[in-house]
Design a protein around this motif. Structure first.
Motif, mmCIF file in Angstrom:
data_model
loop_
_atom_site.group_PDB
_atom_site.id
_atom_site.type_symbol
_atom_site.label_atom_id
_atom_site.label_comp_id
_atom_site.label_asym_id
_atom_site.label_seq_id
_atom_site.Cartn_x
_atom_site.Cartn_y
_atom_site.Cartn_z
ATOM 1 N N UNK A 122 0.831 -1.210 0.000
ATOM 2 C CA UNK A 122 0.000 0.000 0.000
ATOM 3 C C UNK A 122 0.867 1.263 0.000
ATOM 4 N N UNK A 123 2.009 1.229 0.672
ATOM 5 C CA UNK A 123 2.929 2.370 0.672
ATOM 6 C C UNK A 123 3.548 2.564 -0.714
ATOM 7 N N UNK A 124 3.936 1.462 -1.321
ATOM 8 C CA UNK A 124 4.534 1.488 -2.648
ATOM 9 C C UNK A 124 3.538 2.071 -3.647
ATOM 10 N N UNK A 125 2.306 1.622 -3.564
ATOM 11 C CA UNK A 125 1.260 2.127 -4.449
ATOM 12 C C UNK A 125 1.025 3.621 -4.218
ATOM 13 N N UNK A 126 0.998 4.035 -2.973
ATOM 14 C CA UNK A 126 0.776 5.447 -2.658
ATOM 15 C C UNK A 126 1.891 6.313 -3.249
ATOM 16 N N UNK A 127 3.137 5.840 -3.186
ATOM 17 C CA UNK A 127 4.248 6.589 -3.767
ATOM 18 C C UNK A 127 4.095 6.656 -5.289
ATOM 19 N N UNK A 128 3.711 5.547 -5.890
ATOM 20 C CA UNK A 128 3.440 5.519 -7.333
ATOM 21 C C UNK A 128 2.415 6.587 -7.695
ATOM 22 N N UNK A 129 1.300 6.575 -6.984
ATOM 23 C CA UNK A 129 0.212 7.507 -7.276
ATOM 24 C C UNK A 129 0.645 8.954 -7.063
ATOM 25 N N UNK A 161 -0.911 3.941 -12.004
ATOM 26 C CA UNK A 161 -1.922 3.592 -11.007
ATOM 27 C C UNK A 161 -2.067 2.076 -10.889
ATOM 28 N N UNK A 162 -0.992 1.392 -10.478
ATOM 29 C CA UNK A 162 -1.101 -0.059 -10.308
ATOM 30 C C UNK A 162 -2.011 -0.386 -9.128
#
Length: 133
Positions: free
Chosen positions: A11-18, A24-25
């Motif tokens: 979830x942290x990795x995704x938040x950084x991506x976003x 938007x994986x």
């Protein structure tokens, strides 16, 4: 800044991506990407918030590929990416891997050039860190 050779939570990795506009994986995609990584370096601010991450995909012997060097936009140019990349390269070198390669994101090749990577010929795209560098 706190650096660790460990993966963040999906979830942290995704938040950084976003937050950085990288895409938007789904959280599941992020979890699988992290699980499939050979090495991951995470950077956290003093409050423990993930601010940067870099991944290596490797066969563990001959080749390692730098993937997803992501740094929060307000910290770009502060040395976070430099430290993450250095730790990833050192991890590969300590394992005896001499071929460290990558595909730079659009506009990001100068960052890698400053750290010793060179562009490959037009008929062999990507960048690589020369042996011994």
């Amino acid at each position: 800044m706190d650096y660790a050779m460990s993966a963040p939570r999906a979830d942290e990795f995704r938040a950084l991506y976003l937050a950085t506009g990288w895409g938007a994986p789904t959280e599941d995609h992020c979890a699988r990407a992290l699980a499939g990584s050979w090495a991951v370096c995470s950077a956290r601010d003093p409050e423990g918030v993930l601010v940067g991450v870099g991944r290596l995909v490797s066969d563990g012997a001959l080749h390692a590929y730098v993937n997803e060097m992501i740094v929060r936009e307000d910290l770009r140019g502060s040395g976070v990416g430099t430290e993450i990349l250095a730790r990833l390269v050192e991890t590969a070198r300590c394992a005896g891997i001499t071929q460290v390669q990558l595909f730079a994101a659009r506009g990001r090749a100068p960052f890698y050039t400053r750290h010793g990577f060179v562009s490959r010929p037009p008929d062999a795209p990507g960048m690589e860190l020369p042996q011994g560098a």
